[in-house]
Write a protein that holds these residues in place. Structure first.
Motif, short mmCIF file in Angstrom:
data_model
loop_
_atom_site.label_atom_id
_atom_site.label_comp_id
_atom_site.label_asym_id
_atom_site.label_seq_id
_atom_site.Cartn_x
_atom_site.Cartn_y
_atom_site.Cartn_z
N ILE A 85 0.65 -1.16 -0.06
CA ILE A 85 0.05 0.00 0.22
C ILE A 85 1.05 1.56 -0.17
O ILE A 85 0.22 2.38 -0.38
N ASN A 86 2.05 1.28 0.33
CA ASN A 86 3.02 2.40 0.29
C ASN A 86 3.99 2.32 -0.60
O ASN A 86 4.58 3.15 -0.72
N VAL A 87 3.93 1.59 -2.07
CA VAL A 87 4.33 1.69 -3.16
C VAL A 87 3.64 2.15 -4.34
O VAL A 87 2.43 1.90 -4.39
N SER A 88 4.45 3.14 -4.96
CA SER A 88 3.64 3.68 -6.17
C SER A 88 4.65 4.12 -7.24
O SER A 88 5.80 3.97 -7.18
N ALA A 89 4.23 4.23 -8.39
CA ALA A 89 4.98 4.15 -9.61
C ALA A 89 4.42 5.85 -10.04
O ALA A 89 3.45 6.32 -9.96
N SER A 90 5.57 6.31 -10.79
CA SER A 90 5.50 7.89 -11.39
C SER A 90 6.24 7.55 -12.78
O SER A 90 7.18 7.03 -12.97
N GLY A 91 5.99 8.87 -13.34
CA GLY A 91 6.72 9.05 -14.56
C GLY A 91 5.82 9.69 -15.65
O GLY A 91 4.58 9.39 -15.82
N GLN A 92 6.31 10.96 -16.31
CA GLN A 92 5.54 11.52 -17.18
C GLN A 92 6.27 12.32 -18.39
O GLN A 92 7.46 12.45 -18.22
N GLY A 93 5.40 12.62 -19.46
CA GLY A 93 6.14 13.34 -20.25
C GLY A 93 5.13 13.89 -21.35
O GLY A 93 3.85 13.65 -21.11
N ILE A 94 5.57 14.84 -22.17
CA ILE A 94 4.51 15.62 -23.04
C ILE A 94 4.96 15.43 -24.33
O ILE A 94 4.14 14.76 -25.27
N ASN A 95 6.22 15.98 -24.70
CA ASN A 95 6.89 15.62 -26.16
C ASN A 95 6.94 14.32 -26.51
O ASN A 95 7.42 13.55 -25.62
N ALA A 96 7.20 14.05 -27.82
CA ALA A 96 7.60 12.76 -28.39
C ALA A 96 8.99 12.41 -27.58
O ALA A 96 9.91 13.28 -27.93
N GLY A 97 9.15 11.22 -27.41
CA GLY A 97 10.52 10.84 -26.58
C GLY A 97 10.08 9.80 -25.72
O GLY A 97 9.43 9.13 -25.68
N THR A 98 11.24 9.45 -25.13
CA THR A 98 11.28 8.24 -24.11
C THR A 98 11.61 8.97 -22.76
O THR A 98 12.76 9.42 -22.54
N TYR A 99 11.09 8.60 -21.88
CA TYR A 99 11.01 8.91 -20.35
C TYR A 99 11.20 7.86 -19.34
O TYR A 99 10.66 6.79 -19.70
N THR A 100 11.87 8.11 -18.34
CA THR A 100 12.02 7.01 -17.43
C THR A 100 10.86 7.02 -16.45
O THR A 100 10.02 8.00 -16.06
N THR A 101 10.38 5.65 -16.17
CA THR A 101 9.19 5.59 -14.94
C THR A 101 9.89 4.81 -13.97
O THR A 101 10.81 4.06 -13.92
N THR A 102 9.42 5.23 -12.79
CA THR A 102 10.11 4.64 -11.62
C THR A 102 8.83 4.38 -10.39
O THR A 102 7.68 4.69 -10.64
N ALA A 103 9.50 3.29 -9.72
CA ALA A 103 8.50 2.84 -8.51
C ALA A 103 9.20 2.90 -7.29
O ALA A 103 10.68 3.01 -7.13
N ASN A 104 8.66 3.61 -6.31
CA ASN A 104 9.21 3.95 -5.07
C ASN A 104 8.33 3.36 -3.89
O ASN A 104 6.86 3.37 -4.06
N GLY A 105 8.87 3.23 -2.59
CA GLY A 105 7.94 3.15 -1.30
C GLY A 105 8.72 2.25 -0.46
O GLY A 105 9.81 1.61 -0.80
N VAL A 106 8.09 1.78 0.61
CA VAL A 106 8.40 0.99 1.70
C VAL A 106 7.52 0.01 1.98
O VAL A 106 6.26 0.36 1.85
N ASP A 107 7.83 -1.02 2.76
CA ASP A 107 6.94 -2.03 3.17
C ASP A 107 7.42 -2.54 4.51
O ASP A 107 8.65 -2.99 4.55
N SER A 108 6.68 -2.90 5.52
CA SER A 108 6.83 -3.43 6.73
C SER A 108 7.37 -4.99 6.37
O SER A 108 8.13 -5.42 7.57
N ASN A 109 6.85 -5.79 5.54
CA ASN A 109 7.14 -7.15 5.29
C ASN A 109 8.32 -7.45 4.17
O ASN A 109 8.52 -8.67 4.18
N TYR A 110 8.43 -6.59 3.43
CA TYR A 110 9.33 -7.02 2.35
C TYR A 110 10.33 -5.76 2.23
O TYR A 110 10.14 -4.55 2.56
N ALA A 111 11.68 -6.44 2.08
CA ALA A 111 12.81 -5.41 1.65
C ALA A 111 12.63 -5.50 -0.18
O ALA A 111 12.79 -6.31 -0.67
N LEU A 112 12.54 -4.14 -0.35
CA LEU A 112 12.22 -3.73 -1.65
C LEU A 112 13.32 -3.53 -2.58
O LEU A 112 14.25 -2.45 -1.96
#
Length: 205
Positions: A85-112
Motif C-alpha cells: 500500500i505504500n508503493v507507487s509508480a510515477s513518470g510523465q512526459g509531453i513531447n515525443a520521446g522516451t522518459y523514465t518511469t520509476t517505482a518507490n516506497g517501503v513495506d513493513s514485510n518486504y525488503a524492496l
C-alpha cells in the motif's frame, strides 16, 4: 510446534503447543512444554518492484503512468501487489520521446528493490496532401499540406522533397522516396496517409 501471534515481520512471541523429538535416540526420551512462550524474529522477505513500461502517441497533453503501474516479484504465500500500500509508480512526459518511469516506497514485510521502466511517446502521424501539374518529373518540392495535428496546434511546415512512383498524371497514395523533414518533431509523416496528385497539363491548340 509453535505459532507466531501474526504473520508480520518483527520480534514477537511464539506460543509453543507441543514438542516432537527427532533422531535415533528420540524413543528414549519424552518432552514436555515448560516454557510455552518464547520470542523469535520474522525477517523481511526480498521483493523486486518493476515500474511498468508504456508506449503511447503524442496528444499535446501531459501523459503519465498511474500509481499502480508496477509489478512485484518475490511476494510470498500468494500475496499480490495490493498488499504494497505504500508503493507507487510515477513518470510523465509531453513531447515525443522516451522518459523514465520509476517505482518507490517501503513495506513493513518486504525488503524492496526497484527497477525502472520507460514511457515512450511516439510522434503522431500526419496525412499529406500535395498536387502539381504534369511536368515530366515524379518529384514534389512544394505545395505540401498536412492534417492531423492535435490540441489546436499549428500545422508544421516541411523542408525537402518527395517522389511518387511515376511521372505521369494520376493520384498516388504513397511516396517512393521521402526526404521531408517536419518543423515539429512531435509529428511524423511515416505511416501517414498520402494523397499526391499530378494533374494533366492543358495544351493550347
Amino acid at each position: 510446534t509453535g505459532q507466531f501471534i501474526n504473520k508480520d515481520t518483527g520480534t514477537k512471541a511464539i506460543t509453543i503447543s507441543s514438542v516432537n523429538l527427532l533422531g535415533v535416540d528420540a524413543a528414549n526420551y519424552t518432552a514436555s512444554v515448560t516454557q510455552p512462550f518464547i520470542t523469535a524474529t520474522i525477517n523481511k522477505a526480498n521483493a523486486t518492484i518493476t515500474a511498468d513500461s508504456l508506449v503511447t502517441t503524442y496528444n499535446g497533453a501531459t501523459q503519465f503512468v498511474l500509481s499502480n503501474n508496477f509489478s512485484a516479484a518475490g511476494l510470498v504465500n500468494g500475496e499480490t501487489k495490493s498488499v504494497l500500500i505504500n508503493v507507487s509508480a510515477s513518470g510523465q512526459g509531453i513531447n515525443a520521446g522516451t522518459y523514465t518511469t520509476t517505482a518507490n516506497g517501503v513495506d513493513s514485510n518486504y525488503a524492496l528493490s526497484f527497477i525502472p521502466g520507460t514511457l515512450k511517446i511516439n510522434p503522431k502521424q500526419l496525412s499529406t496532401l500535395v498536387a502539381k501539374t504534369y511536368d515530366g518529373n515524379s518529384t514534389f518540392n512544394t505545395g505540401f499540406a498536412f492534417s492531423g495535428t492535435v490540441n489546436g496546434e499549428a500545422t508544421p511546415t516541411a523542408t525537402g522533397s518527395a517522389t511518387v512512383s511515376s511521372q505521369n498524371a494520376g493520384l498516388y497514395s504513397s511516396f517512393s522516396t521521402n526526404s521531408l523533414t517536419l518543423s515539429n518533431s512531435n509529428y511524423t509523416l511515416s505511416g501517414g496517409l498520402v494523397a499526391a496528385t499530378i494533374n494533366q497539363k492543358t495544351l493550347n491548340t
